[in-house]
Design an enzyme around this catalytic site. Sequence first.
Site, PDB file in Angstrom:
ATOM      1  N   VAL A 165       0.708  -1.286   0.154  1.00  0.00           N
ATOM      2  CA  VAL A 165       0.084   0.041  -0.126  1.00  0.00           C
ATOM      3  C   VAL A 165       0.810   1.158   0.025  1.00  0.00           C
ATOM      4  CG1 VAL A 165      -1.560   1.349   1.254  1.00  0.00           C
ATOM      5  CG2 VAL A 165      -2.140  -1.177   0.948  1.00  0.00           C
ATOM      6  N   LYS A 208       2.974  11.660  -1.192  1.00  0.00           N
ATOM      7  CA  LYS A 208       4.009  12.407  -1.169  1.00  0.00           C
ATOM      8  C   LYS A 208       4.228  13.254  -2.412  1.00  0.00           C
ATOM      9  CE  LYS A 208       3.675  11.538   3.112  1.00  0.00           C
ATOM     10  NZ  LYS A 208       2.525  10.636   2.805  1.00  0.00           N
ATOM     11  N   ILE A 237     -11.078   8.113   7.825  1.00  0.00           N
ATOM     12  CA  ILE A 237     -11.136   7.876   9.237  1.00  0.00           C
ATOM     13  C   ILE A 237     -10.477   6.767   9.728  1.00  0.00           C
ATOM     14  CG2 ILE A 237     -13.484   8.891   9.361  1.00  0.00           C
ATOM     15  CD1 ILE A 237     -14.753   6.077   9.226  1.00  0.00           C
ATOM     16  N   HIS A 288      25.116  26.691  10.869  1.00  0.00           N
ATOM     17  CA  HIS A 288      24.346  27.953  10.690  1.00  0.00           C
ATOM     18  C   HIS A 288      24.560  28.560   9.189  1.00  0.00           C
ATOM     19  CE1 HIS A 288      22.773  31.755  12.101  1.00  0.00           C
ATOM     20  NE2 HIS A 288      23.675  32.347  11.256  1.00  0.00           N
TER      21      HIS A 288
END
Length: 470
Positions: free
Chosen positions: A42, A52, A269, A443
């Site tokens: 699946v 996605k 659901i 950074h």
Amino acid sequence: MAETTQLVVLGAGPGGYAAAFYAADLGMQVALIDEEKNPGGVCLYRGCIPSKALLHVAKVVDEARHAGNWGVTFAEPSIDVGKLRAYKQGVVDKLTSGVGTVARLRKVKFIQGRATLTSPKSLTVAGASGETELQFEHLILATGSHPTKIPSLSLDSPRMMDSTSGLELPDVPKSLLVIGGGYIGLELGSVYATLGSKVSVVEMTPGLLPGADRDLVQVLEKKLKKLFANIMLNTKVVKVAEEGQGIRVTFEGDVAEKEQIFDRVLVAIGRRPNSKIPGLETTRVKVGQNGFIETDPQRRTAEPNIFAIGDVAGEPMLAHKASHEARVAVEAIAGHKAVFEPQAIPAVVFTDPEIAWCGLTEAQAQSDGIEFEVAKFPWGALSRAITVDRPEGLTKLILEKSTGRVLGVGIAGSGAGELIAEGALAIEMGASAEDMKLVIHPHPTLSESLMESAEVFFGQSTHVYKPKRK
């Protein structure tokens, strides 16, 4: 004459094919059985992967619209639904055929067909070329799950969709009702809304994403309130009926308009385990009241030579959980000392912004009576988030009060799913806030938020002034 093999794996999803491949790597003779022409399950065919692909397209469309804030203006995107479907299917075909190639390279015998157990050590497979009989020493059940259906909301109409048909993207309806405010409903609802549908979501509980941390959900909900036409909480659907060119839906709960008409309705659901395996009654395998196959920590069932992994073996129903259970089961079969005992299984909601978490949530820590502290770092103080114009984010640590040990990590923001693995590693390694604070992060990056949230715990965050309370 029946064929014989050491191991049969029934179901070729991320748990099943991971088990088959690992067993082959350990030198076992392996047969892998599935109804599709290639492994994938699946997840690859009708779940994680195609969703996605569509979510990526939706994000590109959203960023194109958002670029006007930076002085770059694009024309309103034109959606070619046929080409979009072809792109999504191309992704699925590439991955499933690739997994099929890897199976052949590992000399795993892949059998396409529907299996029926005939005893604890034998089964038959009905395929296009006839019936194959297999005898085996060990069996791993990895049969997955299917979308939950509510009999009262069953309607024989193409306008009613579940997660499988919703991913087929039949069209972009003018209006769409999503029943269920969980991750499947919000992900698919986000896709359709970005492509142009007027999307409403109905959820019977007081909040979206029940079970997820409320601080994280709040970040996402701000975006969804702008993206969706309506979010109806504390509300449930009591009736659906086809009427003309739409579906008339009757609501009950905290909603003013009790009847509304939608072009399409998507029922999202949850999912149910595929534990109704033909012939399972010929074994001692036990199925619990919740439909999951009962297993021990090695994923061994009540039948000693039969194991169960993935969605059919219990929550959480996540592909990466299934893959790790696969390795445990195979190692147990090989005689190794292995049990499935993770400290943190990451969960990701791939909306935009994404939500990701692992370990304990704040609510769970409270429920367990643990003394803890919460350290939060807002992305509004994160330089990388500002440069990409995505300051609506939050990184949150749940820390043991006495030691600072990391018990849980939650992240809401763009790319949260890519960041959460550091949190999972910290929990598995028994890391503390001190450890996370001392790890030098590059950074400017979004990953710095994990370091700075640890600094918040000590009242020493460079970019947030929040002194430690004495």
